[in-house]
Design an enzyme around this catalytic site. Structure first.
Site, PDB file in Angstrom:
ATOM      1  CG  HIS A 176      17.305  62.983  91.789  1.00 39.37           C
ATOM      2  ND1 HIS A 176      17.998  62.655  90.651  1.00 39.37           N
ATOM      3  CD2 HIS A 176      18.080  63.892  92.453  1.00 39.37           C
ATOM      4  CE1 HIS A 176      19.154  63.323  90.634  1.00 39.37           C
ATOM      5  NE2 HIS A 176      19.222  64.079  91.707  1.00 39.37           N
ATOM      6  CG  ASP A 212      20.587  69.316  89.713  1.00 41.32           C
ATOM      7  OD1 ASP A 212      20.149  69.983  90.666  1.00 41.32           O
ATOM      8  OD2 ASP A 212      21.326  68.320  89.855  1.00 41.32           O
TER       9      ASP A 212
HETATM   10 ZN   LIG Z   1      21.823  67.927  91.735  1.00 39.61          ZN
END
Ligand SMILES: [Zn+2]
Length: 363
Positions: A176, A212
């Site tokens: 992220h 993910d």
């Molecule tokens: Zn995640």
């Protein structure tokens, strides 16, 4: 479900400094909560891999300038120094504010077209780099952030030197984190650093496959305009209300020379092995077409059915099958991303790496 794996020979790159980051929870919708990105995540994964016979190699230290290959130096300097500034500013001693957390964000709506400035106050400056309230910085954070990056870079070097598979036990995770901002429990983008290190070592085309449960908005942002590093992700649909909310949609396909080298395959909440593996297979086909000579696997295991952070329902057998598909594509650097269910975390990572080993052997 327990999955047979045999002996794991994939080297695990690790630094105990990854345990020094104690985020102390997160501020989630205005409340300080305990959070799930805890040091124990790394210890349970390490134990499971060691029990399966995997060799453990120490992460090698790298010059700080290596981090500038995918991040703006200002972000790196912010992360390196913000805790000391926070302490010196009396936030801890005078106000009991024991972690760095932003409170004001220079969004487009706030700036209204005016150029951004660097705020004088430390507490005003944090939002310049951190885009949410759940990614806290504490006393050992920088050491761990740096160690996770070192682990990813070291694992990439093993592949650049001719290895077929390696795994970096990175904590905190990274996908992220973007070129000049951090959030989503991520600070520096370990997978992007690994991909860029492979490019620098002479690998012509690299592909990042992100399994993910959440979209890796940071990785996408770093490579969005580039044709040499493909990014493909299967994740829970942000359009169904899931983090990162603003990115991860199917129509984000890359820009300029990078057009077509970005692929998002969102899944509805509740999706299990069949639908998830169909998307992983689709990404694998894409990677073949892209002509990637090496793969970086953003290995988050939070799509696991028992994981508290996502509504996907993938089993350990599903992760093993994904590992097998991806292991058959070429040399793979697996980089740890999310995964938060402590009782099953080790089994899921082990299953994926065992699948990778199997896929590479069949290649
Ligand atoms: Zn995640």
């Amino acid at each position: 479900m327990s999955v047979e794996v045999g002996e794991l020979r994939i080297p695990v790159v690790w630094s105990p400094d990854c345990l020094l980051h104690e985020p102390g929870g997160e501020v989630w919708l205005g409340l300080r909560e305990t959070g799930t990105e805890v040091p124990e995540r790394a210890t349970v994964i390490l134990r499971a891999l060691q029990d399966a016979g995997a060799p453990v190699l120490p992460a090698r230290g790298h010059d700080i300038a290596e981090l500038y290959s995918v991040h703006h130096p200002d972000l790196v300097r912010h992360l390196a120094g913000i805790w000391a500034e926070w302490e010196a500013g009396g936030y801890v001693s005078e106000h009991g504010r024991d972690r760095v957390v932003p409170y004001v964000f220079p969004t487009a709506a706030m700036l209204a077209g005016r150029p951004g400035r660097v705020p004088a106050a430390v507490h005003g400056r944090v939002g310049l780099y951190c885009y949410d309230t759940m990614t806290l910085v504490g006393p050992g954070s920088w050491e761990a952030i740096r160690a996770a990056a070192d682990a990813a870079l070291t694992a990439a070097e093993l592949i650049a030197a001719g290895g077929q598979a390696s795994y970096a036990l990175c904590r905190p995770p990274g996908h992220h984190a973007g070129p000049d901002g951090y959030g989503g429990s991520c600070y520096l983008n370990n997978a992007a650093l690994a991909a860029q290190a492979l490019r620098k070592a002479g690998v012509g085309r690299v592909a990042i496959i992100d399994i993910d449960a959440h979209h890796g908005n940071g990785t996408q942002a770093i490579f969005y305009g580039r044709p040499d590093v493909y990014y493909g992700s299967v994740h829970v649909d942000p359009g169904a209300g899931w983090f990162p909310h603003y990115m991860g949609f199917a129509d984000e396909r890359g820009s300029g020379p990078g057009a077509g080298a970005n692929r998002n395959l969102p899944l509805a909440p509740g999706a299990g092995d069949d639908r998830w593996l169909e998307k992983v297979a689709q990404l694998s086909e894409d990677v073949r077409r892209h002509g990637a000579e090496a793969i970086v696997l953003s290995l988050g295991v939070d799509a696991a059915s028992d994981d508290p952070e996502s509504p996907l329902q993938v089993t350990a057998a599903g992760y093993r099958a994904a590992g097998e598909l991806i292991g058959g594509l070429g040399p793979v650097v697996a980089v740890q991303e999310g995964g938060y269910d402590l009782p099953s975390l080790g089994e899921y990572v082990l299953a994926t790496l065992a699948g990778m080993q199997l896929g590479a052997a069949a290649d």
